[in-house]
Design an enzyme around this catalytic site. Structure first.
Site, PDB file in Angstrom:
ATOM      1  N   CYS A   8       0.827  -1.209   0.000  1.00 40.00           N
ATOM      2  CA  CYS A   8       0.000   0.000   0.000  1.00 40.00           C
ATOM      3  C   CYS A   8       0.862   1.261   0.000  1.00 40.00           C
ATOM      4  CB  CYS A   8      -0.919   0.001   1.226  1.00 40.00           C
ATOM      5  SG  CYS A   8      -2.283   1.186   1.091  1.00 40.00           S
ATOM      6  N   ASP A 131      -6.222  -3.508  11.345  1.00 43.24           N
ATOM      7  CA  ASP A 131      -5.036  -2.672  11.474  1.00 43.24           C
ATOM      8  C   ASP A 131      -4.819  -2.282  12.926  1.00 43.24           C
ATOM      9  OD1 ASP A 131      -2.850  -1.139  10.764  1.00 43.24           O
ATOM     10  OD2 ASP A 131      -3.982   0.297   9.558  1.00 43.24           O
TER      11      ASP A 131
END
Length: 219
Positions: A8, A131
């Site tokens: 990412c 996360d």
């Protein structure tokens, strides 16, 4: 089954190429001005057009309204929308219906009460990104290089597929997979030399570690 990897926060063609060549399953482009990984839609379009078929292009947004999403999707060939803000299950459902794309909802984890919230999104999101919870007052909701207690999600099963993120690096990703049973992992700061600056060798090492290297023995 080999672990699926998402790289990412990509901004450079050479890093997109390195991720694809090393076997990434997902490439993430960040559309959030406060992030050092932010890209304009026009740059993201140029990066996305040469991505091989079979590698999913993910647009990371934070509490984006329809106008902002219209702008991105009108310019960039995106496969998955990642909602990384405080979006509700209702908002996730709205985005899925409006754009007809899979939605990945990111949820920050610090303790067991946060884990319990994942079930609230299971029927509305296509995937969940688990996360580390951002520190209070942090400018960024993710990409802070922080990990959480992986035991909190050890062998958890939710109504939709999930992906592990938060503080992962080439050195610890194999252990994280072993401890959690994650079949998908996401990395951003863990393959950077400075915030927002990816490193092709770190990308390759991360993907190799996630897919091939045995995890260290637990002690």
């Amino acid at each position: 089954m080999k672990t699926r990897v998402k790289i990412c926060g990509l901004k450079e063609p050479e890093h997109v190429a390195a991720a694809c060549e090393a076997g990434a399953s997902y490439l993430g482009f960040v559309f959030f001005e406060k992030s050092p990984r932010n890209v304009a839609a026009e740059l993201a379009r140029d990066l996305a057009v040469d991505v091989p078929v079979g590698v999913a292009k993910v647009a990371l947004t934070v509490n984006a309204d329809d106008q902002a999403l219209d702008h991105i999707l009108g310019r960039v060939p995106i496969d998955i929308l990642q909602l990384h803000g405080s979006e509700t299950p209702q908002r996730v459902a709205e985005v899925r219906k409006r754009y007809g794309l899979p939605v990945m909802k990111a949820l920050g984890i610090a303790d067991a009460s946060d884990v319990a919230k994942i079930d609230q999104f299971g029927s509305d999101a296509d995937q969940i990104l688990v996360d580390a919870k951002a520190p209070k007052g942090a400018a960024l909701p993710g990409g802070n290089g922080l990990a959480f207690d992986w035991k909190l999600v050890n062998r958890k099963y939710w109504p939709c597929p999930w992906m592990l993120a938060g503080g992962l690096t080439p050195e610890n990703v194999a252990l994280a997979i072993k401890m959690t049973g994650a079949r998908q992992v996401d990395v951003s700061s863990g393959v950077e030399t400075t915030p927002g600056q990816k490193d092709a060798e770190l990308i390759r090492r991360f993907i190799q570690a996630a897919k091939e290297k045995p995890a260290p023995k637990l002690v």
